[in-house]
Write a protein that holds these residues in place. Structure first.
Motif, mmCIF file in Angstrom:
data_model
loop_
_atom_site.group_PDB
_atom_site.id
_atom_site.type_symbol
_atom_site.label_atom_id
_atom_site.label_comp_id
_atom_site.label_asym_id
_atom_site.label_seq_id
_atom_site.Cartn_x
_atom_site.Cartn_y
_atom_site.Cartn_z
ATOM 1 N N HIS A 151 60.231 93.594 61.576
ATOM 2 C CA HIS A 151 60.088 95.029 61.783
ATOM 3 C C HIS A 151 58.842 95.578 61.090
ATOM 4 O O HIS A 151 58.140 96.431 61.646
ATOM 5 N N LEU A 152 58.572 95.103 59.884
ATOM 6 C CA LEU A 152 57.375 95.555 59.190
ATOM 7 C C LEU A 152 56.119 95.168 59.964
ATOM 8 O O LEU A 152 55.173 95.962 60.079
ATOM 9 N N ALA A 153 56.101 93.951 60.505
ATOM 10 C CA ALA A 153 54.948 93.503 61.298
ATOM 11 C C ALA A 153 54.831 94.297 62.592
ATOM 12 O O ALA A 153 53.716 94.606 63.047
ATOM 13 N N ILE A 187 53.297 93.909 70.099
ATOM 14 C CA ILE A 187 54.243 94.235 69.028
ATOM 15 C C ILE A 187 55.382 93.221 69.002
ATOM 16 O O ILE A 187 55.802 92.757 67.934
ATOM 17 N N GLN A 188 55.867 92.856 70.182
ATOM 18 C CA GLN A 188 56.902 91.822 70.276
ATOM 19 C C GLN A 188 56.416 90.504 69.685
ATOM 20 O O GLN A 188 57.130 89.845 68.911
ATOM 21 N N LEU A 189 55.209 90.098 70.017
ATOM 22 C CA LEU A 189 54.683 88.832 69.503
ATOM 23 C C LEU A 189 54.488 88.899 67.985
ATOM 24 O O LEU A 189 54.732 87.905 67.275
ATOM 25 N N ALA A 190 54.064 90.046 67.481
ATOM 26 C CA ALA A 190 53.929 90.210 66.033
ATOM 27 C C ALA A 190 55.286 90.104 65.353
ATOM 28 O O ALA A 190 55.413 89.494 64.274
ATOM 29 N N TYR A 191 56.305 90.689 65.988
ATOM 30 C CA TYR A 191 57.668 90.602 65.438
ATOM 31 C C TYR A 191 58.128 89.146 65.363
ATOM 32 O O TYR A 191 58.642 88.687 64.336
ATOM 33 N N LEU A 192 57.967 88.420 66.452
ATOM 34 C CA LEU A 192 58.419 87.027 66.490
ATOM 35 C C LEU A 192 57.687 86.183 65.452
ATOM 36 O O LEU A 192 58.299 85.339 64.778
ATOM 37 N N VAL A 223 62.025 100.002 67.762
ATOM 38 C CA VAL A 223 62.219 98.553 67.786
ATOM 39 C C VAL A 223 63.656 98.258 67.373
ATOM 40 O O VAL A 223 64.083 98.603 66.261
ATOM 41 N N ASP A 224 64.400 97.646 68.271
ATOM 42 C CA ASP A 224 65.766 97.168 68.013
ATOM 43 C C ASP A 224 65.696 95.659 68.172
ATOM 44 O O ASP A 224 65.620 95.139 69.294
ATOM 45 N N ALA A 225 65.702 94.940 67.047
ATOM 46 C CA ALA A 225 65.436 93.497 67.103
ATOM 47 C C ALA A 225 66.114 92.807 65.934
ATOM 48 O O ALA A 225 66.284 93.390 64.859
#
Length: 435
Positions: free
Chosen positions: A177-179, A193-198, A241-243
């Motif tokens: 989430h921070l990323a 943003i998704q790729l940064a999260y992963l 972001v819900d992850a």
């Protein structure tokens, strides 16, 4: 948590499962139960498979989420027997048993071919994604409801090992989430943003416990938004972001909402308002409290938030009574969390009798009284969803809504703030790291 401490907690967890399964199987008159891990299914007319996650009751014993074609035989008074499927294969890397202490709790038989094991004489049940032909061949009862409900109940109250796994899953997810926020602040698109999260949470997309929701602007108002735009938006109003993350089978489920460069002051203030509401709800969690009552309190306080920000002209009580708060927040306050994101038995009493959501709150997934050992989400929200607000516009209720302000907020989509909380004997323990 250090490896040795987690291993010790896992041994205690398995010992507790031994005793609990012995009690349940004896109460229901079974010689034993065979748990199937499951397997990935091919898409129709294709040789590609969907993403796979193992059966929850199998993972309750075996801390591996993607083991296919394996079986676990539990019999009272006997060592659990794990049929571990490890095919001889050069197309794919066969699974290997990890070098961890929990493996010693089981008698392990390696199998190279898929297929069910044979069962000794007695009354057995088989649970999982098993067809009736296989169950008949085994001579076992397929997914009997009473036994399944009883085993579901064993997963409601988490052991210290399970809480430790959920805490670690939260730590990993929060790094993502921070990323994600950093990528948003840098002007990236939803896909970036998704790729940064992963990357920050150290997981591949097929391993997340549910499809991550990464919604910029109006997409934040789609509760389960399922796409990732590949181009950044021209205006940056908001990000939701819900992850989550899965650790040894256990799931984190965290949501955060942030304002963007073009966010209105009203929206930024509403984020803080929903965050404060969420913190107050968490602070009141304790054993013996009704979660339905907590959900209703969320609506009352949401009504106060709407009135305080002049989104409605009526009182908070009137906003609730007229269904205005439900139009701005149509989902439940939260749900049980564990080996499944929406974990089992949230709408049943401890004795297994149904406890359905009330008619005016049909999306509430947790309706029972809170108990020590439960882990649940707390996720109030506020959304501008045209299809829910439009029916209110032309009736008497519509006169109590500040439509000009609603129109100003619409490009921001919505707000959700979600933490994962363990219920303790004297209160609660928030497993989600602080912002």
């Amino acid at each position: 948590m250090k490896t040795a401490a987690l291993a010790s907690l896992h041994r205690e967890h398995l010992a507790a499962l031994d005793h609990a399964y012995e009690r349940v199987l004896n109460e229901h008159g079974y010689t034993g139960v065979l748990l199937y891990s499951g397997h990935a299914h091919e898409h129709f007319g294709d040789d590609q498979t969907a993403s796979f996650t193992g059966y929850g009751h199998f993972m309750h014993w075996v801390p591996l989420a993607v083991i296919e074609h394996s079986w676990l035989l539990i019999r009272p008074g006997q060592r659990p027997l794990l049929y571990w499927h490890a095919p001889q294969d050069f197309w794919h890397l066969p699974p290997e048993l990890p070098d961890e202490p929990w493996v010693k709790h089981f008698t392990v038989e390696l199998t190279t071919e898929p297929g069910s094991p044979s069962l000794p004489k007695g009354r057995f049940a088989v649970l999982g994604d098993v067809d009736s032909e296989t169950a008949a061949k085994l001579g076992a009862e397929l997914n009997p409801e009473a036994l399944t409900v009883a085993l579901d109940e064993l997963r409601v109250r988490k052991t210290p090992y399970e809480v430790a796994c959920l805490r670690e899953a939260n730590t990993c997810a929060f790094a993502g989430h921070l990323a994600a926020r950093e990528a948003f602040d840098a002007g990236e698109a939803e896909l970036d943003i998704q790729l940064a999260y992963l990357a920050a949470s150290r997981q591949r997309e097929s391993a997340v416990p549910y499809q991550n929701i990464v919604g910029i602007n109006r997409h934040a108002g789609v509760l389960h938004y399922q796409h990732y735009d590949i181009q950044p938006p021209q205006n940056q109003c908001s990000l939701l972001v819900d992850a989550g993350h899965r650790y040894r089978g256990y799931c984190a489920d965290i949501t955060r909402t942030w304002p963007g460069r073009e966010s209105s002051e009203h929206f930024s203030a509403l984020i803080e308002g929903v965050s404060s509401l969420q913190r107050r709800l968490i602070e009141s969690l304790a054993p013996g409290h009704s979660y339905l009552t907590m959900h209703e309190r969320m609506h009352r306080e949401l009504g106060e938030l709407l009135a305080g920000h002049e989104i409605v002209y009526c009182s908070a009580d009137a906003a609730v009574a007229q269904g205005i708060t439900r139009a701005f927040c149509p989902h439940g306050l939260g749900h049980l969390l564990g080996l499944q994101v929406h974990d089992v038995a949230g709408r049943r009493r401890a004795d297994g009798t149904p406890l359905p959501a009330p008619a005016n709150h049909p999306a509430l997934r947790l309706t029972r009284e809170l108990e020590a050992g439960m882990v649940l989400t707390v996720e109030p929200g506020f959304y501008v969803i045209p299809m829910l607000l439009a029916p209110l516009h032309d009736n008497a209720t519509g006169r109590d809504i500040n439509w000009a302000l609603v129109e100003e907020l619409a490009p921001h989509g919505g707000i959700r703030i979600e933490d994962n909380v363990a219920i303790t004997p004297d209160g609660h323990d928030n497993l989600t790291p602080g912002d």
